[in-house]
Design a protein around this motif. Structure first.
Motif, short mmCIF file in Angstrom:
data_model
loop_
_atom_site.label_atom_id
_atom_site.label_comp_id
_atom_site.label_asym_id
_atom_site.label_seq_id
_atom_site.Cartn_x
_atom_site.Cartn_y
_atom_site.Cartn_z
N GLN A 1 50.91 20.01 39.54
CA GLN A 1 50.12 20.39 38.96
C GLN A 1 51.14 21.69 38.10
OE1 GLN A 1 49.12 19.41 41.71
NE2 GLN A 1 46.79 19.85 42.06
N TYR A 2 51.89 22.34 38.98
CA TYR A 2 52.76 23.49 38.31
C TYR A 2 53.77 22.82 37.39
CZ TYR A 2 51.61 26.40 42.17
OH TYR A 2 50.74 27.12 43.11
N LEU B 1 52.08 21.80 34.08
CA LEU B 1 51.68 22.89 33.55
C LEU B 1 52.71 23.59 32.60
CD1 LEU B 1 49.68 25.18 32.77
CD2 LEU B 1 49.96 26.60 34.69
N GLU C 1 48.79 19.28 30.74
CA GLU C 1 48.74 19.57 32.13
C GLU C 1 47.74 18.80 32.72
OE1 GLU C 1 46.69 23.48 32.98
OE2 GLU C 1 47.11 23.57 30.81
N ALA D 1 42.97 20.24 38.21
CA ALA D 1 43.80 21.18 37.37
C ALA D 1 43.72 22.56 38.02
CB ALA D 1 43.14 21.23 35.91
N LEU D 2 44.85 23.54 37.70
CA LEU D 2 44.90 24.84 38.02
C LEU D 2 43.83 25.56 37.44
CD1 LEU D 2 48.72 25.06 38.14
CD2 LEU D 2 47.35 24.66 40.16
N VAL D 3 43.37 26.57 38.10
CA VAL D 3 42.53 27.36 37.37
C VAL D 3 42.52 28.78 38.08
CG1 VAL D 3 40.57 25.68 37.32
CG2 VAL D 3 40.51 26.95 39.06
N GLU E 1 45.49 31.71 40.37
CA GLU E 1 46.57 30.87 40.79
C GLU E 1 47.14 30.13 39.55
OE1 GLU E 1 47.76 27.17 43.44
OE2 GLU E 1 45.85 27.23 42.66
N ARG E 2 46.45 29.70 38.36
CA ARG E 2 47.18 29.22 37.23
C ARG E 2 47.69 30.43 36.63
NH1 ARG E 2 45.82 28.46 31.90
NH2 ARG E 2 46.53 26.42 31.02
N GLU E 3 47.21 31.50 36.23
CA GLU E 3 47.63 32.66 35.67
C GLU E 3 48.98 33.21 36.35
OE1 GLU E 3 46.63 33.78 32.75
OE2 GLU E 3 45.21 32.27 33.07
#
Length: 79
Positions: free
Chosen positions: A31-32, A35, A45, A53-55, A58-60
């Motif tokens: 996922q990283y 992104l 992504e 998916a990252l949310v 963690e995504r930020e």
């Protein structure tokens, strides 16, 4: 660079790259990476199940690492 004795340039590049390399040692490395690819325009992504998916926070956090790296990419002579 190291083989050529360009130690300062190699160290500069290494220090810049370490935060990105740290993304590769996490269980969500796919996922990283996706992104990061999306941020550079390589692909989306989107990830297939069972990955999600990252949310959220963690995504930020991952986006911050990626965007900081993109904004501060060193210019190395001869590379």
């Amino acid at each position: 660079m190291v083989k050529e004795g360009r130690y300062e340039e190699a160290l500069l590049l290494y220090r810049w790259f370490v935060p990105l390399l740290e993304l590769d040692i996490h269980p969500k490395l796919v996922q990283y990476i996706k992104l990061a690819e999306a941020q550079t325009g390589i692909c989306s992504e989107y990830v297939r199940a069972p990955r999600l998916a990252l949310v959220g926070e963690e995504r930020e956090q991952v986006l911050k690492v990626i965007c900081t790296a993109l904004a501060s990419r060193p210019v190395i002579g001869g590379a």
